[in-house]
Design a protein around this motif. Structure first.
Motif, short mmCIF file in Angstrom:
data_model
loop_
_atom_site.label_atom_id
_atom_site.label_comp_id
_atom_site.label_asym_id
_atom_site.label_seq_id
_atom_site.Cartn_x
_atom_site.Cartn_y
_atom_site.Cartn_z
N PRO A 1 -4.39 -10.90 2.20
CA PRO A 1 -4.10 -9.91 3.16
C PRO A 1 -2.91 -9.01 2.48
CG PRO A 1 -3.64 -12.10 3.82
CD PRO A 1 -4.07 -12.39 2.44
N LEU A 2 -2.81 -7.63 2.98
CA LEU A 2 -2.13 -6.59 2.38
C LEU A 2 -0.82 -6.88 2.47
CD1 LEU A 2 -3.84 -3.88 4.45
CD2 LEU A 2 -3.91 -4.30 1.71
N PHE A 3 -0.13 -7.73 3.51
CA PHE A 3 1.28 -8.01 3.55
C PHE A 3 1.71 -8.61 2.16
CE2 PHE A 3 0.30 -12.15 5.21
CZ PHE A 3 1.33 -13.01 5.05
N ARG A 4 0.79 -9.86 1.52
CA ARG A 4 1.14 -10.52 0.70
C ARG A 4 0.98 -9.46 -0.85
NH1 ARG A 4 -2.36 -15.99 0.33
NH2 ARG A 4 -1.18 -15.93 -1.59
N ARG A 5 0.25 -8.63 -0.84
CA ARG A 5 0.03 -7.73 -2.05
C ARG A 5 1.22 -6.72 -1.85
NH1 ARG A 5 -5.63 -5.14 -0.79
NH2 ARG A 5 -5.00 -3.84 -2.54
N PHE A 6 1.82 -6.42 -0.87
CA PHE A 6 2.84 -5.39 -0.75
C PHE A 6 4.18 -5.89 -0.37
CE2 PHE A 6 -1.17 -3.16 -0.85
CZ PHE A 6 -1.10 -2.23 -1.88
N GLY A 7 4.20 -7.01 -0.16
CA GLY A 7 5.62 -7.68 0.21
C GLY A 7 6.18 -8.10 -1.04
N GLY A 8 7.57 -9.00 -0.76
CA GLY A 8 8.31 -9.43 -1.85
C GLY A 8 9.50 -10.27 -1.28
N TYR A 9 9.69 -11.02 -2.20
CA TYR A 9 11.12 -11.88 -1.98
C TYR A 9 11.90 -11.72 -3.36
CZ TYR A 9 7.69 -13.72 1.32
OH TYR A 9 6.77 -13.96 2.44
N GLN B 1 4.19 -8.66 -12.53
CA GLN B 1 4.33 -9.26 -11.54
C GLN B 1 3.82 -8.41 -9.98
OE1 GLN B 1 7.36 -9.48 -8.85
NE2 GLN B 1 5.70 -10.11 -7.36
N ILE B 2 4.46 -7.22 -9.85
CA ILE B 2 4.58 -6.50 -8.74
C ILE B 2 3.29 -5.59 -8.85
CG2 ILE B 2 5.55 -4.53 -7.45
CD1 ILE B 2 8.35 -5.46 -8.41
N ALA B 3 2.89 -5.00 -9.87
CA ALA B 3 1.64 -4.19 -10.07
C ALA B 3 0.36 -4.88 -9.95
CB ALA B 3 1.61 -3.44 -11.38
N LEU B 4 0.58 -6.27 -10.53
CA LEU B 4 -0.47 -7.18 -10.40
C LEU B 4 -0.86 -7.63 -8.96
CD1 LEU B 4 -2.95 -8.80 -11.87
CD2 LEU B 4 -1.08 -10.89 -12.11
N ALA B 5 0.33 -7.97 -8.37
CA ALA B 5 -0.13 -8.25 -6.88
C ALA B 5 -0.55 -7.19 -5.94
CB ALA B 5 1.51 -8.54 -6.30
N GLN B 6 -0.21 -6.01 -6.30
CA GLN B 6 -0.97 -5.11 -5.61
C GLN B 6 -2.46 -4.97 -5.71
OE1 GLN B 6 2.66 -1.86 -5.15
NE2 GLN B 6 0.69 -1.11 -5.91
N GLU B 7 -2.72 -5.55 -6.86
CA GLU B 7 -4.37 -5.27 -7.19
C GLU B 7 -5.27 -6.61 -6.91
OE1 GLU B 7 -4.19 -4.26 -11.22
OE2 GLU B 7 -3.14 -2.26 -11.07
N LEU B 8 -4.58 -7.62 -6.37
CA LEU B 8 -5.24 -8.84 -5.84
C LEU B 8 -6.25 -8.75 -4.74
CD1 LEU B 8 -2.22 -11.53 -6.38
CD2 LEU B 8 -3.76 -10.98 -8.11
N GLU B 9 -7.10 -8.94 -5.12
CA GLU B 9 -8.47 -8.93 -3.91
C GLU B 9 -8.52 -10.13 -3.23
OE1 GLU B 9 -11.99 -7.92 -5.97
OE2 GLU B 9 -11.36 -6.12 -6.51
N GLY B 10 -8.83 -10.10 -1.85
CA GLY B 10 -8.92 -11.01 -0.84
C GLY B 10 -7.66 -11.61 -0.17
#
Length: 620
Positions: free
Chosen positions: A458-466, A447-456
């Motif tokens: 915003p960066l806060f969504r790729r590196f944020g979390g809940y 989940q976390i590593a994939l989120a960082q690699e998602l293109e398109g």
């Protein structure tokens, strides 16, 4: 005024960095509000804010794998700085609403809008209770994280990198002295950690600030790390740099820890006098706990509702365990079965270095097993590598039994599943089988590593979390591993159920401590009577809940929601339901609050239902 000028200059620098480094950092190449789509303009705006905020957090820059002029600095932890950042957040929210229209955005853009609003409003709500958080405690790693940042995230590839490392060692004096002042200030109005936290914190602070070259004992971890990192630099520089590091450790580093230890020992008698109480005992304690519940669950449920959900879940899982008890053939009560599992030799590792190595070998084998069948369950996997490591002995007392560390932004550092192997008597094989799936694959890493690699995005969504999303997914992954064909033995399935029971009991105990005013002894007794956790894990867990209110609620509430959404999709889509597509939807857009995840899944169900032939839905 001087602080405001510093903030403004940092924001300006971050904005320039975003413009000049769009390829490297993922920023939008243009901030022209008149060009591009509404989505493009929103992403550019949100990425600019992300960069501004990262520029104010040198430690986060290091964790992202970035080297900037702030590589020698630490985050500003002052209350005044925090207040200024919240004012900036309010201004950012005003700019969003003034300069962008949600109605003009695509569904993905609207999700970004909603997430940014949720994050900012949550940060503003949390700030009202900033001074209710304990400055240091035995669980949250406020001290160990400082040393870990240097060891794991401060690379030394040049003389300048080494000099920045030395400056950071020197800068710890100010960080630690600020912690000492905040400890005194918080104690002055009644915010003091429970009494049991102080012996561990004092022991850890003493350990971190001892050893060569500070005195007798094992080599200090920073001294060992620094010397290893400068070993590849030119010979003529190594001597100068190591002497500078020695002076930094023996001088400002030592002074900082001495100041903090002095204040810890001064406050400790007050903690003993107050005893071990939940946050209900703090000023505005009930409101603080309500804030923590909302923060960690992202749901509009109060403590009493969550407590009852926990009681029901504990009862349900007990019934599943009794069925396994009959299958295994252990007579007596469920407690008798718990005792059988605790005492089963097959559930234990040898308490030695050989036993620890055996654990690591087995954990890596479990990870390889998931990768062997993963294509049947997921369409997309992260490219980042993942490693299994033991928690370093010097910080075993300050961290949980297991956790995941995300990869660096540039991919130079892998994701890491850390297991705390300090006390092997508390490491139950059946339980840790499921924990491995939770912390590594198909859990946090997917989940976390994939989120960082998602293109398109915003960066806060790729590196944020809940927490409820991330921990809910990871607990769901424990069950998913069984559905993927693992837990072949009944006792391994019992270990998986034990983990779920553990998280269900957390709902009862966390709310019990902080809303129903349970004592430490009441909470321990509930754990002992309702779960087969080892005595060491029970005490660690209960003491964790006291100092991190609400966080323990995230796991089970998140899992319940993901399973609810999966069952809804199965029922409505029938034969056209595809588990791989469901997983794409759940983890394919980054972390999000549970209500927004529900909306995303519902939209996917509606689209899939409209696209599938009616006969495929006949079983629904």
């Amino acid at each position: 005024m001087q602080r405001k000028q510093k903030l403004d200059s940092l924001f300006s620098a971050a904005f320039a960095l975003c413009i000049l480094s769009s390829v490297v950092l993922g920023c939008a190449a243009s901030q022209d509000s008149e060009s591009g789509t509404a989505d493009d303009r929103l992403v550019a705006f949100l990425d600019q804010i992300f960069e501004e905020r990262v520029a104010l957090a040198p430690e986060r820059e290091s964790r992202l794998g970035r080297k900037t002029e702030q590589q020698s600095q630490w985050n500003d932890r002052s209350d005044a700085f925090a207040a200024e950042r919240i004012e900036r957040a309010r201004s950012d929210l005003d700019r969003l609403r003034a300069d962008h229209s949600r109605d003009e955005l695509s569904p993905q853009g609207q999700l970004s809008w909603d997430l940014f609003v949720f994050d900012t409003e949550r940060a503003i709500a949390n700030h009202a209770f900033r001074d209710h958080h304990y400055v240091v405690d035995q669980f949250n790693g406020q001290l160990s994280s400082l040393l870990t940042l240097l060891k794991n995230h401060h690379d030394v590839d040049s003389v300048a990198d080494a000099e920045a490392y030395v400056q950071r060692i020197e800068g710890l004096e100010d960080v630690l002295k600020l912690m000492a002042r905040q400890l005194a200030e918080r104690a002055g109005f009644g915010v003091v950690a429970p009494a049991f936290a102080f012996p561990d914190v004092i022991a850890d602070a003493t350990s971190m600030s001892s050893g060569a070259p500070l005195g007798e004992g094992p080599v200090n971890p920073l001294w060992a790390d620094f010397r290893a990192k400068v070993a590849e630099l030119p010979d003529g520089e190594q001597g100068r740099l190591t002497e500078a590091a020695r002076a930094a450790l023996q001088g400002p580093f030592r002074r900082g820890f001495e100041a903090l230890l002095e204040e810890l020992r001064r406050v400790q008698p007050l903690a003993i006098e107050q005893g071990n109480r939940g946050v209900w005992a703090l000023p505005r304690g009930e409101s603080f706990y309500a804030n923590r519940v909302a923060h960690h669950t992202t749901l509009s449920l109060d403590a009493s509702q969550i407590h009852e959900i926990g009681v029901a879940e504990v009862a349900r899982i007990h019934e599943q365990m009794r069925a396994l008890q009959q299958q295994v053939g252990v007579p007596g009560s469920l407690q008798d079965f718990f005792d059988f599992v605790r005492e089963d030799p097959g559930n234990a590792y040898e308490d030695s270095d050989a036993g620890r190595e055996q654990f690591l070998v087995e954990a890596r084998r479990l990870v390889d097993g998931i990768y062997g069948v993963v294509g049947e369950w997921f369409n997309r996997l992260p490219e980042a590598e993942m490693e299994v490591r033991r928690v370093e002995p010097w910080r075993e007392n300050s961290v949980s039994i297991a956790f995941y560390s995300r990869p660096s932004q540039d991919g130079s550092k892998p994701g890491i599943y850390y297991a705390n192997l300090g006390d092997m008597q508390s490491v139950q094989r059946y339980v840790f089988t499921a924990i491995t799936y939770h912390e590594s694959v198909p859990g946090h890493h997917f989940q976390i590593a994939l989120a960082q690699e998602l293109e398109g995005l915003p960066l806060f969504r790729r590196f944020g979390g809940y927490g409820a999303y991330a921990e809910g997914w990871a607990l769901y992954a424990e069950q998913l591993a069984g559905e993927m064909g693992f837990y072949q033995e009944p006792l391994h399935e019992f270990g998986r159920l034990q983990n779920e029971l553990w998280r269900a009991a957390r709902l009862v105990i966390d709310t019990g401590i902080h809303a129903k005013r349970w004592t430490r002894e009441q909470a321990i007794r509930y754990f002992q009577e309702n779960t087969p956790l080892s005595e060491g894990n029970v005490v660690t867990e209960v003491e964790r809940f006291f100092v991190n209110p609400g966080q323990a609620l995230s796991y089970k509430m998140g899992m319940i929601k993901i399973l609810e959404l999966r069952e809804r999709a199965r029922q409505e889509l029938g034969g056209s339901f595809d588990i791989r597509s469901f997983h794409d939807v759940v983890i394919g857009a980054g972390s999000m609050p549970l209500p927004l995840l529900e909306g995303r899944v519902d939209a996917w169900i509606a689209e899939s239902a409209a696209a599938s032939p009616p006969q495929d839905r006949a079983d629904a």
